[in-house]
Design an enzyme around this catalytic site. Structure first.
Site, short mmCIF file in Angstrom:
data_model
loop_
_atom_site.label_atom_id
_atom_site.label_comp_id
_atom_site.label_asym_id
_atom_site.label_seq_id
_atom_site.Cartn_x
_atom_site.Cartn_y
_atom_site.Cartn_z
CD GLU A 1 -2.68 1.43 2.46
OE1 GLU A 1 -3.16 0.48 3.11
OE2 GLU A 1 -2.73 2.62 2.85
CG HIS B 1 -0.56 5.76 -1.11
ND1 HIS B 1 -1.54 5.02 -1.71
CD2 HIS B 1 -0.73 5.56 0.23
CE1 HIS B 1 -2.28 4.41 -0.79
NE2 HIS B 1 -1.81 4.71 0.39
CG ASP C 1 -0.58 4.43 4.35
OD1 ASP C 1 -0.69 4.75 3.14
OD2 ASP C 1 -1.44 4.70 5.19
MN MN Z 1 -2.71 4.55 2.34
#
Ligand code: MN
Length: 321
Positions: free
Chosen positions: A13, A15, A284
């Site tokens: 995950e 980005h 993340d």
């Molecule tokens: Mn995220």
């Protein structure tokens, strides 16, 4: 690269911002002015250096929220195609370090199904990431079922990711604390409530019965749902509810990742509820930095076989890496 023990590390995950898409985002939708813009916009040297320093071998890239979901339908379709093409081009320069989830033009559900198919079959993408609401509507709505149908046919997962809550929800639930504590509205609580609700609604909608091959990924240790599974299941089994086995459906169709939630007790709960085969590593990045995630995985008291599954084995299987 890799951990001290030589385990490959795949983070799923992670980005970035496509420059043409991010130029269209309002500050509110993007979650306010961001100090991490440099990292979001970097597909190159800085990102790879920080992966190398932390020991991350592969990032599965996805656009940061809300991606192309809060645009007019036609623009969303064109922007999604452009962004996915540019992302594929970058991934192709270092295919051993990167893979991708598609951004879908959810304001046009049929086009979203087609774009999912195009990105998976033509660009080698591993699935798609959905960011919160579209026109104020959750993704379980029947208008979006063509995307579930296509994901099942392609055998790829849908990653249900947070985005800014509905403005009425922000007013009713989070003001007046958002000025002093913007994190309350976002990763501190608001995102969790929003995305856990999205997950529960997917189960209640019946879409998993209609498309039994559906695979859903939730980040952030399942957005609290593993901790609450017993209670949700028990409450939905009380008289007055339509018969349904919530816990079974969740355990059968959902995968969770460690993104931004490097907690031993949370992981233990997830292993007990879902089993280690349904837990995948993610950081993340760049909302969360890489080193704490990798260091935490190295520190946890878990046998090497299960650690391998979380760090790479489950991702290889689910995403066919
Ligand atoms: Mn995220």
């Amino acid at each position: 690269m890799t951990t001290k023990r030589g385990q490959q590390v795949i983070a799923i995950e992670e980005h970035y911002w496509d420059l043409e898409v991010s130029a269209q985002l309002t500050t509110a939708d993007a979650g306010g002015p961001t100090a991490i813009q440099e990292r979001l916009e970097d597909l190159g040297e800085l990102r790879i250096r920080e992966m190398d320093e932390a020991g991350i071998d592969v990032q599965v890239l996805s656009h940061a929220p809300p991606a192309t979901q809060r645009m007019a339908p036609e623009m969303s379709v064109a922007m999604s195609i452009g962004a996915n093409d540019r992302l594929a081009e970058f991934v192709s320069t270092q295919p051993d370090r990167f893979a991708a989830f598609a951004a879908l033009p959810t304001p046009d559900p049929q086009a979203s199904a087609d774009e999912l198919e195009r990105t998976v079959t033509k660009l080698g993408f591993k699935g798609a990431m959905i960011h919160g609401l579209t026109d104020g509507v959750f993704f379980d709505d029947k208008r979006f079922w063509p995307v579930f149908e296509r994901a099942q046919a392609l055998d790829v997962p849908l990653y249900i990711h947070p985005a800014m809550p509905h403005p009425a929800v922000i007013d009713a639930y989070y003001k007046p604390y958002t000025d002093d504590y913007p994190g309350f509205l976002t990763a501190g609580w608001g995102f969790t409530v929003e995305t856990a609700t999205a997950g529960i609604r997917i189960v209640l909608s019946g879409v998993l019965d209609k498309y039994p091959g559906t695979e859903i990924i939730l980040g952030h240790m399942g957005e609290g749902l593993p901790f609450l599974l017993w209670r949700i299941d028990s409450a939905l089994a009380r008289p007055g509810n339509k018969p349904m086995a919530f816990r079974d459906a969740f355990s059968e169709h959902f995968y969770i990742t460690t993104s931004g939630n490097f907690s031993d007790p949370a992981l233990l709960c997830c292993i007990q509820e879902l089993g280690v085969d349904r837990i995948l590593f993610s950081v993340d990045y760049p909302f969360v930095m890489n080193p704490p995630g990798v260091e935490w995985m190295e520190s946890i008291h878990l046998n090497n076989e299960d650690k391998d599954k979380i760090l790479n084995g489950n991702a290889k299987q689910l995403l066919k890496l």
